[in-house]
Design a protein around this motif. Structure first.
Motif, short mmCIF file in Angstrom:
data_model
loop_
_atom_site.label_atom_id
_atom_site.label_comp_id
_atom_site.label_asym_id
_atom_site.label_seq_id
_atom_site.Cartn_x
_atom_site.Cartn_y
_atom_site.Cartn_z
N UNK A 40 0.92 -1.26 0.28
CA UNK A 40 -0.06 -0.14 0.19
C UNK A 40 0.75 1.14 0.02
N UNK A 41 2.02 1.25 0.17
CA UNK A 41 2.75 2.40 0.03
C UNK A 41 3.51 2.61 -1.36
N UNK A 42 3.91 3.76 -1.54
CA UNK A 42 4.40 4.09 -2.74
C UNK A 42 5.57 3.24 -3.35
N UNK A 43 5.53 2.57 -4.15
CA UNK A 43 6.77 1.87 -4.92
C UNK A 43 8.18 2.48 -5.29
N UNK A 44 9.20 1.89 -5.21
CA UNK A 44 10.49 2.40 -5.52
C UNK A 44 10.50 2.60 -7.05
N UNK A 45 11.31 3.58 -7.44
CA UNK A 45 11.36 4.08 -8.62
C UNK A 45 12.32 2.85 -9.36
N UNK A 165 6.11 8.87 -14.77
CA UNK A 165 7.08 8.21 -13.88
C UNK A 165 6.55 6.98 -13.01
N UNK A 166 5.30 7.08 -12.55
CA UNK A 166 4.90 5.88 -11.94
C UNK A 166 4.66 4.73 -12.81
N UNK A 167 4.20 5.02 -13.95
CA UNK A 167 4.09 3.78 -15.08
C UNK A 167 5.48 3.14 -15.37
N UNK A 168 6.29 3.98 -15.22
CA UNK A 168 7.80 3.62 -15.91
C UNK A 168 8.21 2.69 -14.68
N UNK A 169 7.90 3.11 -13.31
CA UNK A 169 8.23 2.43 -12.35
C UNK A 169 7.51 0.94 -12.21
N UNK A 170 6.26 1.07 -12.62
CA UNK A 170 5.57 -0.40 -12.73
C UNK A 170 6.03 -1.25 -13.62
N UNK A 171 6.39 -0.67 -14.85
CA UNK A 171 6.83 -1.55 -16.13
C UNK A 171 8.44 -2.09 -15.88
N UNK A 172 9.04 -1.49 -14.76
CA UNK A 172 10.53 -1.83 -14.63
C UNK A 172 10.97 -2.32 -13.44
N UNK A 173 9.90 -2.64 -12.46
CA UNK A 173 9.98 -2.99 -10.93
C UNK A 173 10.71 -4.01 -10.78
#
Length: 241
Positions: A40-45, A165-173
């Motif tokens: 539930x917290x913000x994911x890392x970049x 930025x958040x979509x990029x983080x999601x796609x490269x997590x």
């Protein structure tokens, strides 16, 4: 009096030095990955590939069955959104990860055995076992990097409202259980379907798949449908089977 002034000055200087040392010693060292964030917290970049799967798991950032059940219970149930405005290009991937490596090559290296890379970081040899179907592969070109929660599924369940930025983080997590090397056949069979519509053919993988999907949705605050949530519960039940 002069001696007292000098002593007090020395004490003051020592105190300042200790305070500075204490500040410089806090936080992660430059270049190190952030630890997996709590549900539930913000994911890392995106960036960095230090996260390693725990013993018995093939994905990093996995939680136990009890924690996954807690995450699942807290997921918001909602109807899927529309695909209006969707494009894979809005989820920048694969991101550069340093040393000429992109996210795909980092995951291939992480998931394979005896992986050798060329001067451009491309995997030229190694062995991979696909979680979804149990197939062993010795050619990197026959492996796809699957987004556990597909980009389109993410879009329908909340990512449509994210920034780039958040979509990029999601796609490269590389920290959470979102990316996995699997056979191209199973990845393309899955497409952008949720667990109620597609399940890995090897049921032995359901426990890991269900925990991974649940954790990613929880981490990014994405919604689930009733049918999706029910199937995730079934997958978590298989952990004790």
């Amino acid at each position: 009096m002069g001696r007292q002034i000098r002593v007090r000055g020395a004490v003051l200087a020592a105190t300042v030095l200790l305070a500075v040392a204490g500040c410089s010693g806090t936080g992660a060292a430059p270049g190190k990955d952030a630890k997996p964030s709590a549900a539930g917290t913000s994911p890392s970049a995106p960036g960095g590939g230090d996260a390693k799967p725990a013993s018995g798991d093939v994905l990093p950032g996995m939680v136990g069955v009890a924690a996954a059940r807690t995450q699942l219970a807290a997921l918001k149930v909602a109807q899927p959104g529309t695909m209006a405005g969707y494009s894979r290009a809005k989820f920048t991937h694969w991101a550069e990860q340093g040393n000429k490596c992109d996210t795909r090559e980092v995951v291939l290296k992480r998931d394979g055995t005896d992986v050798k890379q060329d001067s451009e970081c491309k995997a030229v040899s190694g062995t991979w076992k696909s979680l979804y179907d149990g197939v062993a592969v010795t050619e990197a070109s026959k492996m796809d990097i699957d987004h556990i929660v597909p980009l389109a599924e993410g879009w329908r369940s909340g990512a449509a409202g994210w920034d780039a930025a958040r979509r990029k983080a999601f796609a490269n997590d590389l920290t959470h259980p979102q990316l996995l090397s699997v056979t191209a056949a199973t990845n393309r069979s899955k497409g952008d379907q949720s667990p109620d519509l597609w399940q890995p053919p090897d049921k032995a993988s359901w426990c890991q798949y269900g925990r991974a999907w649940t954790t990613v949705k929880s981490t990014y605050g994405l919604t689930v449908t009733e049918a999706e949530k029910k199937m995730l519960g079934t997958m978590l039940d298989s952990c004790a089977a």
